[in-house]
Write an enzyme that holds these catalytic residues in place. Structure first.
Site, PDB file in Angstrom:
ATOM      1  N   SER A 126       0.832  -1.196   0.000  1.00 34.08           N
ATOM      2  CA  SER A 126       0.000   0.000   0.000  1.00 34.08           C
ATOM      3  C   SER A 126       0.868   1.247   0.000  1.00 34.08           C
ATOM      4  O   SER A 126       1.980   1.248   0.557  1.00 34.08           O
ATOM      5  CB  SER A 126      -0.856   0.000   1.272  1.00 34.08           C
ATOM      6  OG  SER A 126      -1.448   1.257   1.482  1.00 34.08           O
ATOM      7  N   TYR A 150      -1.381  -1.031  10.903  1.00 29.76           N
ATOM      8  CA  TYR A 150      -1.695  -1.604   9.587  1.00 29.76           C
ATOM      9  C   TYR A 150      -0.542  -1.349   8.610  1.00 29.76           C
ATOM     10  O   TYR A 150      -0.044  -2.263   7.948  1.00 29.76           O
ATOM     11  CB  TYR A 150      -3.001  -1.011   9.045  1.00 29.76           C
ATOM     12  CG  TYR A 150      -3.202  -1.272   7.567  1.00 29.76           C
ATOM     13  CD1 TYR A 150      -3.498  -2.549   7.102  1.00 29.76           C
ATOM     14  CD2 TYR A 150      -3.070  -0.245   6.628  1.00 29.76           C
ATOM     15  CE1 TYR A 150      -3.658  -2.791   5.737  1.00 29.76           C
ATOM     16  CE2 TYR A 150      -3.232  -0.476   5.274  1.00 29.76           C
ATOM     17  CZ  TYR A 150      -3.530  -1.749   4.829  1.00 29.76           C
ATOM     18  OH  TYR A 150      -3.681  -1.980   3.477  1.00 29.76           O
ATOM     19  N   LYS A 154       2.406  -3.885   6.559  1.00 28.49           N
ATOM     20  CA  LYS A 154       2.770  -3.907   5.134  1.00 28.49           C
ATOM     21  C   LYS A 154       4.285  -3.763   4.977  1.00 28.49           C
ATOM     22  O   LYS A 154       4.912  -4.472   4.188  1.00 28.49           O
ATOM     23  CB  LYS A 154       2.051  -2.771   4.384  1.00 28.49           C
ATOM     24  CG  LYS A 154       0.540  -2.948   4.309  1.00 28.49           C
ATOM     25  CD  LYS A 154       0.172  -4.124   3.429  1.00 28.49           C
ATOM     26  CE  LYS A 154      -1.297  -4.442   3.423  1.00 28.49           C
ATOM     27  NZ  LYS A 154      -1.628  -5.728   2.816  1.00 28.49           N
TER      28      LYS A 154
HETATM   29  P1  NAD Z   1     -10.866  -7.334   1.397  1.00 23.81           P
HETATM   30  O1  NAD Z   1     -11.067  -7.356   2.865  1.00 23.81           O
HETATM   31  O2  NAD Z   1     -12.045  -7.100   0.522  1.00 23.81           O
HETATM   32  O3  NAD Z   1     -10.152  -8.677   0.918  1.00 23.81           O
HETATM   33  C1  NAD Z   1      -9.276  -9.414   1.744  1.00 23.81           C
HETATM   34  C2  NAD Z   1      -9.737 -10.867   1.708  1.00 23.81           C
HETATM   35  O4  NAD Z   1      -8.856 -11.627   2.547  1.00 23.81           O
HETATM   36  C3  NAD Z   1     -11.155 -11.057   2.258  1.00 23.81           C
HETATM   37  O5  NAD Z   1     -11.925 -11.821   1.339  1.00 23.81           O
HETATM   38  C4  NAD Z   1     -10.945 -11.806   3.576  1.00 23.81           C
HETATM   39  O6  NAD Z   1     -12.010 -12.691   3.855  1.00 23.81           O
HETATM   40  C5  NAD Z   1      -9.627 -12.521   3.317  1.00 23.81           C
HETATM   41  N1  NAD Z   1      -8.857 -12.835   4.522  1.00 23.81           N
HETATM   42  C6  NAD Z   1      -8.626 -12.022   5.590  1.00 23.81           C
HETATM   43  N2  NAD Z   1      -7.870 -12.655   6.500  1.00 23.81           N
HETATM   44  C7  NAD Z   1      -7.605 -13.892   5.995  1.00 23.81           C
HETATM   45  C8  NAD Z   1      -6.884 -15.012   6.476  1.00 23.81           C
HETATM   46  N3  NAD Z   1      -6.244 -14.976   7.656  1.00 23.81           N
HETATM   47  N4  NAD Z   1      -6.826 -16.124   5.705  1.00 23.81           N
HETATM   48  C9  NAD Z   1      -7.456 -16.164   4.501  1.00 23.81           C
HETATM   49  N5  NAD Z   1      -8.168 -15.136   4.025  1.00 23.81           N
HETATM   50  C10 NAD Z   1      -8.236 -14.007   4.745  1.00 23.81           C
HETATM   51  O7  NAD Z   1      -9.732  -6.223   1.087  1.00 23.81           O
HETATM   52  P2  NAD Z   1      -9.247  -5.615  -0.291  1.00 23.81           P
HETATM   53  O8  NAD Z   1      -9.655  -4.190  -0.344  1.00 23.81           O
HETATM   54  O9  NAD Z   1      -9.604  -6.527  -1.398  1.00 23.81           O
HETATM   55  O10 NAD Z   1      -7.686  -5.629  -0.047  1.00 23.81           O
HETATM   56  C11 NAD Z   1      -6.885  -6.712  -0.434  1.00 23.81           C
HETATM   57  C12 NAD Z   1      -5.459  -6.441  -0.007  1.00 23.81           C
HETATM   58  O11 NAD Z   1      -5.018  -5.216  -0.573  1.00 23.81           O
HETATM   59  C13 NAD Z   1      -5.277  -6.309   1.499  1.00 23.81           C
HETATM   60  O12 NAD Z   1      -4.076  -6.950   1.866  1.00 23.81           O
HETATM   61  C14 NAD Z   1      -5.160  -4.822   1.708  1.00 23.81           C
HETATM   62  O13 NAD Z   1      -4.382  -4.523   2.832  1.00 23.81           O
HETATM   63  C15 NAD Z   1      -4.469  -4.383   0.422  1.00 23.81           C
HETATM   64  N6  NAD Z   1      -4.742  -2.982   0.107  1.00 23.81           N
HETATM   65  C16 NAD Z   1      -6.036  -2.561  -0.037  1.00 23.81           C
HETATM   66  C17 NAD Z   1      -6.287  -1.212  -0.305  1.00 23.81           C
HETATM   67  C18 NAD Z   1      -7.699  -0.712  -0.436  1.00 23.81           C
HETATM   68  O14 NAD Z   1      -7.894   0.518  -0.400  1.00 23.81           O
HETATM   69  N7  NAD Z   1      -8.710  -1.563  -0.603  1.00 23.81           N
HETATM   70  C19 NAD Z   1      -5.221  -0.302  -0.436  1.00 23.81           C
HETATM   71  C20 NAD Z   1      -3.915  -0.786  -0.320  1.00 23.81           C
HETATM   72  C21 NAD Z   1      -3.686  -2.125  -0.052  1.00 23.81           C
HETATM   73  N1  UFG Z   2     -12.520  11.459   3.006  1.00 27.35           N
HETATM   74  C1  UFG Z   2     -13.531  12.342   3.326  1.00 27.35           C
HETATM   75  N2  UFG Z   2     -14.691  11.830   3.845  1.00 27.35           N
HETATM   76  C2  UFG Z   2     -14.888  10.491   4.034  1.00 27.35           C
HETATM   77  C3  UFG Z   2     -13.841   9.598   3.688  1.00 27.35           C
HETATM   78  C4  UFG Z   2     -12.669  10.123   3.182  1.00 27.35           C
HETATM   79  O1  UFG Z   2     -13.396  13.553   3.174  1.00 27.35           O
HETATM   80  O2  UFG Z   2     -15.965  10.091   4.507  1.00 27.35           O
HETATM   81  C5  UFG Z   2     -11.280  12.001   2.408  1.00 27.35           C
HETATM   82  C6  UFG Z   2     -10.027  11.700   3.220  1.00 27.35           C
HETATM   83  O3  UFG Z   2      -9.820  12.692   4.194  1.00 27.35           O
HETATM   84  C7  UFG Z   2      -8.968  11.680   2.114  1.00 27.35           C
HETATM   85  C8  UFG Z   2      -9.714  11.151   0.895  1.00 27.35           C
HETATM   86  O4  UFG Z   2     -11.089  11.374   1.156  1.00 27.35           O
HETATM   87  O5  UFG Z   2      -8.537  12.990   1.829  1.00 27.35           O
HETATM   88  C9  UFG Z   2      -9.504   9.653   0.655  1.00 27.35           C
HETATM   89  O6  UFG Z   2      -9.811   8.946   1.866  1.00 27.35           O
HETATM   90  P1  UFG Z   2      -9.912   7.357   1.894  1.00 27.35           P
HETATM   91  O7  UFG Z   2     -10.269   6.966   3.295  1.00 27.35           O
HETATM   92  O8  UFG Z   2     -10.786   6.881   0.799  1.00 27.35           O
HETATM   93  O9  UFG Z   2      -8.450   6.906   1.525  1.00 27.35           O
HETATM   94  P2  UFG Z   2      -7.080   7.191   2.302  1.00 27.35           P
HETATM   95  O10 UFG Z   2      -6.158   7.744   1.278  1.00 27.35           O
HETATM   96  O11 UFG Z   2      -7.239   7.953   3.531  1.00 27.35           O
HETATM   97  O12 UFG Z   2      -6.721   5.714   2.756  1.00 27.35           O
HETATM   98  C10 UFG Z   2      -6.137   4.828   1.863  1.00 27.35           C
HETATM   99  C11 UFG Z   2      -6.448   3.365   2.221  1.00 27.35           C
HETATM  100  C12 UFG Z   2      -5.810   3.007   3.529  1.00 27.35           C
HETATM  101  C13 UFG Z   2      -4.362   3.390   3.519  1.00 27.35           C
HETATM  102  C14 UFG Z   2      -4.225   4.858   3.198  1.00 27.35           C
HETATM  103  C15 UFG Z   2      -2.837   5.392   3.181  1.00 27.35           C
HETATM  104  O13 UFG Z   2      -7.837   3.165   2.296  1.00 27.35           O
HETATM  105  O14 UFG Z   2      -5.926   1.619   3.699  1.00 27.35           O
HETATM  106  O15 UFG Z   2      -4.782   5.078   1.905  1.00 27.35           O
HETATM  107  O16 UFG Z   2      -2.192   5.032   2.006  1.00 27.35           O
HETATM  108  F1  UFG Z   2      -3.792   3.140   4.724  1.00 27.35           F
END
Ligand code: NAD
Ligand code: UFG
Length: 345
Positions: A126, A150, A154
């Site tokens: 991330s 968190y 990573k």
């Molecule tokens: P998500 O929660 O939708 O998907 C994660 C999946 O992993 C889920 O289906 C959950 O059931 C499964 N899981 C959790 N713990 C587990 C375990 N111990 N064993 C097996 N399965 C398990 O999340 P996502 O948004 O699809 O994110 C996927 C990955 O990408 C995560 O590692 C997250 O940290 C990373 N990531 C997500 C974002 C974002 O904004 N969505 C941003 C940066 C990184």
């Molecule tokens: N925001 C609002 N209102 C809301 C939600 C978000 O104004 O209800 C704003 C936040 O302040 C930010 C932007 O929208 O300026 C994006 O916010 P998100 O929560 O969608 O995303 P972030 O960039 O804060 O978070 C993401 C991932 C996290 C990760 C983080 C840092 O969701 O998992 O980037 O890289 F940790």
């Protein structure tokens, strides 16, 4: 290219899109997921989109015996590791759970891979690993420094991968540092289905647009950005998924035979403010999207966007969808599935 790819966390938001794109590219994806944050209906819909059987093996990446059975039953060539927990606030409240699931899960999965001589991993990292960057756009050589448990999980996993590759040149690993994944598959069959009140901007606006919530709270209007609201690099989840296919192909073909763990940014390279996003949602939905500017959210940074040139040069990958397409596809998913996967259960 062909091959069997274990997708850990493949039933989740990003993983389900990765599985669809892997199948479209000719791979055989096998999903491992403990359903902690997803529903089996997602895998059913993925198989329908892919037009192929996609095994959903329900189990935990910390369960070595379960993983041994998976590796024995399937001839796995590469692992894409997306399984884990991802809520920043929850990680502050429950750090041990995050270190256990995220770090323990990655170590357990890597140990199982080693037992079965599978030494190719694509890991979901991330942009949070950059903490509060000194400037934007962000390149991969920027200093890292997470600001919450968190983010530290990573960084720890990236370091574990670097140590592993350094210890044995047979290993190859890529950490894809996602910026802000949003949107949904154009079929509107799969998408993000958060539990409770969404933390993130797109799912929250989607629920405002569909009438589940009254208005958006804009967290801070006094940042040093053009309109004072936070700026982020939103990336369509299908673009993100396609980058995983490119990374898998590059690792399997030997094109990334660097002998080192490689972190790679995945973003569009463009930053949009919260108000830019509100306007794009209004265009996509023809709905008003009421909002109110409130206090900053603790821990937020002003601006974060990628320099995505390394992904272009190493993976031949570039984002193709723009902000309007992200809103359109997120909205199509939300409006056709107002309660996510729920009603189909
Ligand atoms: P998500 O929660 O939708 O998907 C994660 C999946 O992993 C889920 O289906 C959950 O059931 C499964 N899981 C959790 N713990 C587990 C375990 N111990 N064993 C097996 N399965 C398990 O999340 P996502 O948004 O699809 O994110 C996927 C990955 O990408 C995560 O590692 C997250 O940290 C990373 N990531 C997500 C974002 C974002 O904004 N969505 C941003 C940066 C990184
Ligand atoms: N925001 C609002 N209102 C809301 C939600 C978000 O104004 O209800 C704003 C936040 O302040 C930010 C932007 O929208 O300026 C994006 O916010 P998100 O929560 O969608 O995303 P972030 O960039 O804060 O978070 C993401 C991932 C996290 C990760 C983080 C840092 O969701 O998992 O980037 O890289 F940790």
């Amino acid at each position: 290219m062909t091959g069997t790819i274990l997708v850990a966390g493949g039933n989740g938001y990003i993983g389900s899109h990765v599985v669809v794109e892997l199948a479209a590219a000719g791979f055989r994806p096998v999903i491992v997921d403990n359903l902690a944050n997803s529903k089996p209906e997602a895998a059913r819909r993925v198989a329908a989109i892919a037009g192929a059987k996609v095994p959903l093996l329900v189990g935990d990446v910390r369960d070595g015996a379960f993983l041994d059975a998976v590796f024995e039953a399937h001839d796995i060539d590469l692992v894409i590791h997306l399984a884990g927990l991802k809520a920043v606030g929850e990680s502050v409240a429950e750090p041990l759970r995050y270190y256990d699931v995220n770090v323990g899960g990655a170590v357990g999965l890597l140990a199982a891979m080693r037992r079965h001589r599978v030494r190719r991993m694509v890991f979901s990292s991330s942009a949070t690993v950059y903490g509060d960057p000194v400037s934007v756009p962000i390149t991969e050589d920027f200093a890292t420094g997470a600001t919450n448990p968190y983010g530290r999980t990573k960084l720890m996993i990236e370091e574990i991968l670097a140590d592993l590759v350094a210890s044995d040149p047979a290993w190859r690993a890529v950490s894809l540092r996602y910026f802000n994944p949003v949107g949904a598959h154009e079929s509107a069959q799969i998408g993000e289905d958060p539990n409770g009140i969404p933390n993130n901007l797109f799912p929250f606006i989607a629920q405002v647009a569909v009438g589940r919530r009254e208005k958006l709270s804009v967290f801070g209007g006094d940042y040093g950005t053009p309109d004072g609201t936070g700026v982020r690099d939103y990336i369509h989840v299908v673009d993100l998924a396609r980058a995983h296919v490119k990374a898998a192909e590059a690792l399997l073909s030997g094109a990334l035979a660097t002998g080192a763990h490689l972190p790679i940014n995945l973003g569009t390279g463009r930053g949009f403010s919260v108000l830019d996003v509100v306007h794009a949602w209004r265009r996509a939905t023809n709905r008003p999207i009421p909002y109110e500017v409130v206090e900053r959210r603790p821990g937020d940074i002003a601006a974060c966007y990628a320099d995505p040139r390394l992904a272009a040069s190493l993976l031949d990958w570039r984002a193709g969808f723009d902000l309007d397409a992200m809103c359109r596809d997120h909205w199509r998913w939300q409006s056709r599935n107002p309660n996510g996967y729920e009603e189909a259960a």
